[in-house]
Write an enzyme that holds these catalytic residues in place. Structure first.
Site, PDB file in Angstrom:
ATOM      1  CB  VAL B  53      26.608  46.100  40.191  1.00  0.00           C
ATOM      2  CG1 VAL B  53      25.435  47.006  40.552  1.00  0.00           C
ATOM      3  CG2 VAL B  53      26.115  44.731  39.769  1.00  0.00           C
ATOM      4  CD  GLU B  54      32.472  47.537  42.899  1.00  0.00           C
ATOM      5  OE1 GLU B  54      32.316  46.631  43.749  1.00  0.00           O
ATOM      6  OE2 GLU B  54      33.017  48.621  43.152  1.00  0.00           O
ATOM      7  N   GLY B  55      30.165  43.353  40.229  1.00  0.00           N
ATOM      8  CA  GLY B  55      30.233  41.892  40.172  1.00  0.00           C
ATOM      9  C   GLY B  55      29.960  41.317  38.790  1.00  0.00           C
ATOM     10  CB  THR B  85      34.746  41.743  38.038  1.00  0.00           C
ATOM     11  OG1 THR B  85      33.992  41.416  39.202  1.00  0.00           O
ATOM     12  CG2 THR B  85      35.437  43.081  38.240  1.00  0.00           C
TER      13      THR B  85
END
Lengths: 322, 264
Positions: B53-55, B85
């Protein structure tokens, strides 16, 4: 020599370090959104700020509606329900309460711009953004938003992104010592490079811990104290977002915010009730209520400690003295 | 759209999208509809996928509760990597290690370009939407990506006003000519009516599958251009009992996505 403690309150830190017209970086990415500091900025009625945020949610919407922001640089702005952020839409579509100058980069590009900013690099190169609306439209950065060139190494097109710099930055982290050595864990987003691209740094921490706690686990530090100007103990400072190991996200909050901010009048009432009508974070959390806080508190799930080792003595010292 | 099926169009969309994942792949998971889809794949035919995921988090374990956002803290339970990120989107995505990305969209056009930014003039928009987040980067750099959206003719204009998330731009070679990496781009658009793919040369979106109970003409009427059909366009196999059971009782037992009003 023991350096001066940097401990203060959020009220005092914002008063001292955030000025009208400043470019302000705000840390967090869904986790660790600096709500306490944002509410204080609104309460102190700061104006004409340029806000830099990797990805904006309702707290940025709140600042827009309160009239604090002149310029915004971000990858998106929404209420993560997912729903519209109404104050943002009013500003963009109708100029209410004032028009907003918005510069947009996608998320990875924001992170790269922070990386370049933190290192003082003039730019970084990326293969993203090419062919999209991001290279067709720009706002206050003008031609300094990006540049597409042929790479001097392979001749392929690349997009150059300038570094982003900020007058002041604010993060909410799990823990810090009173000199600003700051530790965070969980989903870290772009906070490390974002905050390290700021001239002045305010740290809000869930807990102020003895410096020894930091020193026994230095891998977890994202900002060393020498970069920090003010440290605040601000428990529940990023409610309703979550803080790994401390509390969960309050999923009820976001639909409530959406419903209560649909028009200018209700937005104003919301602001009066939850920001202007509250003195500080502690009062705010009392208003949220013990019950709700109790439900959100994180259960225990500790990591296995690592051994950093004790390297006090020279092994085989006799080799050198022989 | 009235459903006489023992499942909803939303369930069919989630299931059809999940089938786009092959076991063992590295999957980038965007927010909203991608979440139940990726979780379903993980718990059915693709147990060996790696999800990121992006985070900055990477996991190969389904979390104990369904994430309500791609940065949901529940993902950290049993994750194998938790960073920034610049790790997941930088090292792994930009580094070329993502096989397939799942994204939600507001509007998508004839060449698979997604608009989540604005309708009308960009500087003074008629409707201002959220913007990209990481979707644009993910679409630029993933080997393939799957777009998910609830089907409505207003969400399928011939050309979008703003390309937030690049599909095949103007079709043909234009994506590569713009400088985006070779062998990247959208592979499917999965809606509540069917599955769309892209014609090999023109890169125009074509109807590959329609759901049970809908015919090709109905789908064509819900697209803002003269929709062409893939050779051998067919009806999507309806959900298997196993897919429905896992989706309802293991992926989303609280109905956070399946009963939409819960989260909206």
């Amino acid at each position: 020599m023991s350096p001066q403690s940097k401990l203060t309150t959020t009220t005092e830190a914002i008063r001292r370090f955030v000025h009208d017209g400043d470019t302000v970086y705000l840390g967090g990415f869904i986790q660790g959104e600096p709500y306490a500091a944002v509410h204080e900025i609104i309460r102190q009625r700061k104006k004409n700020l340029t806000i830099s945020k990797v990805a904006g949610t309702d707290h940025i919407d709140l600042m827009i509606g309160a009239g604090c922001i002149k310029r915004l640089i971000t990858s998106y702005l929404w209420n993560p329900v997912p729903k519209s952020a109404h104050a943002f839409r009013r500003a963009m579509e109708k100029g209410i309460p004032q028009s907003l100058e918005l510069e947009e980069y996608p998320l990875l590009v924001m992170s790269l711009a922070y990386l370049a900013g933190s290192m003082g690099l003039p730019f970084v190169a990326t293969k993203t953004m090419l062919g999209t609306g991001f290279v067709r439209h720009y706002s206050f950065l003008g031609e300094k938003k990006f540049k597409v060139i042929e790479s001097p190494f392979d001749g392929e097109k690349v997009c150059l992104i300038p570094g982003l710099h900020h007058d002041v930055g604010i993060v909410q982290a799990q823990r810090a010592d009173e000199w600003g050595n700051t530790q965070a864990w969980g989903i870290l987003g772009s906070t490390k490079h974002g905050i390290n691209s700021c001239k002045k740094i305010i740290v809000c921490a869930e807990e102020i811990v003895p410096s020894d706690t930091i020193r026994k686990d230095p891998n977890r530090t994202i900002i060393p104290g020498f970069r920090v100007n003010a440290v605040v103990e601000e428990p529940w400072g990023c409610y309703p977002s979550y803080m790994q190991g401390y509390y969960d996200r309050d999923f009820r909050f976001f639909p409530d915010y959406e419903r209560q901010t649909r028009n200018v009048d209700s937005f104003q009432r919301y602001l009066e009730k939850w920001v202007y009508g509250v003195g500080n974070r502690q009062e705010y959390m009392e208003k949220i209520g013990r019950n709700r806080m109790e439900k959100l508190k994180a259960g225990e799930r500790a990591s296995t400690p690592v051994n950093y080792g004790d390297f006090t003595a020279f092994p085989e010292l006799e080799y050198f003295s022989g | 759209m009235m459903s006489v099926m023992p499942y909803t169009p939303i369930e069919m969309m989630i299931i059809a999208a999940a089938r786009e994942i092959r076991d063992g792949e590295t999957v980038f998971m965007g927010t909203y509809w991608p979440i139940p889809s990726v979780m379903l794949a993980k718990k059915t035919h693709a147990p060996h996928i790696t999800i990121m995921v992006e985070g900055g988090l990477v996991t190969d374990a389904a979390p104990p509760r369904i994430p309500l956002i791609a940065a949901d803290v529940t993902l950290s339970m049993n994750a194998v990597f938790c960073g920034e990120t610049l790790d997941t989107m930088g090292m792994f995505l930009h580094g070329g290690h993502v096989d397939v990305t799942f994204l939600s969209a507001a509007m998508v056009d004839k060449y698979g370009n997604v608009n989540t930014t604005s309708v009308g003039n960009y500087a003074s928009p008629r409707v201002r939407m959220a913007g990209s987040g990481g979707a644009s980067d993910l679409a630029c750099l993933s080997k393939r990506f799957v777009i998910m959206l609830e089907h409505d003719i207003n969400r399928f204009p011939e050309r979008v006003d703003y390309i937030t998330t690049p599909g095949y731009l103007d079709g043909y070679e234009s994506r590569q000519e713009a400088g985006l990496p070779k062998d990247t781009g959208p592979s499917a658009v999965v809606t509540t009516m069917g599955v769309f793919r892209f014609e090999e040369y023109s890169k125009e979106m074509i109807l590959a599958e329609h759901y049970q109970g809908l015919d090709v003409d109905t789908v064509k009427k819900h697209v803002g251009w003269e929709l062409k059909l893939a050779e051998g366009v067919k009806q999507t196999p309806p959900p298997t009992e196993e897919e429905l059971r896992v989706l309802r009782s293991e992926v989303d037992p609280q109905g956070m996505y399946l009963q939409e009003e819960r989260t909206k």
